[in-house]
Design a protein around this motif. Sequence first.
Motif: not given
Length: 202
Positions: A76-102
């Motif tokens: 994900v980019y914002n208007k400043q050209g920065e990218v959205l990161f999350i920090f979890r389990n001691g590492k930088w990652d990108l937001p993601k997750g499993g699909t739900e029914k439908g």
Amino acid sequence: MYKVFVNDKPLFLTNQVEKETDFQMFLLEGVDIEQLIIKMFNNKVGKAFLYHPDEKEMLKKLKEKIPVVKAGGGLVYNKQGEVLFIFRNGKWDLPKGGTEKGEDMEETAIREVEEETGVTGLKIVKKLPKTYHVFKRGGQYKLKITTWYEMKTSYSGKLTGQENEGIEKVAWLNPEEIQQALTNSYENIKLLFEKVEAKLGQ
């Protein structure tokens, strides 16, 4: 060729016979995939190739041997050209997750980014390459196939990490900070950035 990460080690699906040097090669049809994965998790195998003559069939053959979990995520980019990161389990990652029914995959990706980061107003720009990695849950190894989308947003509000998903921090990172974050990230995230064009000013 497909690159699947097992404990951040590469497992290549290939239709080329490679000369073994610093890796082991197995026939996809005959390999005991669980034994190979266990060896990779236990650092007994650092890099492996699975050979199958038909490139169109190899991913299908792997899916027959290991349960698949589908996920969607956003670069994900914002208007400043920065990218959205999350920090979890001691590492930088990108937001993601499993699909739900439908849900279709685009809906999954947008919902997961919103839930994990608090960012709204997301618009999908284009589909990015998929990533593949093996993880263990409930004593069983599974293949996670993540479909990534480039997204943009003009959101400038508060970033809120999803606590029950173990997200400690959410941040917009500029190109320089991204390079730093990638030194403490996962191999499939690094691979995704390698494949994304030189939009980050590289």
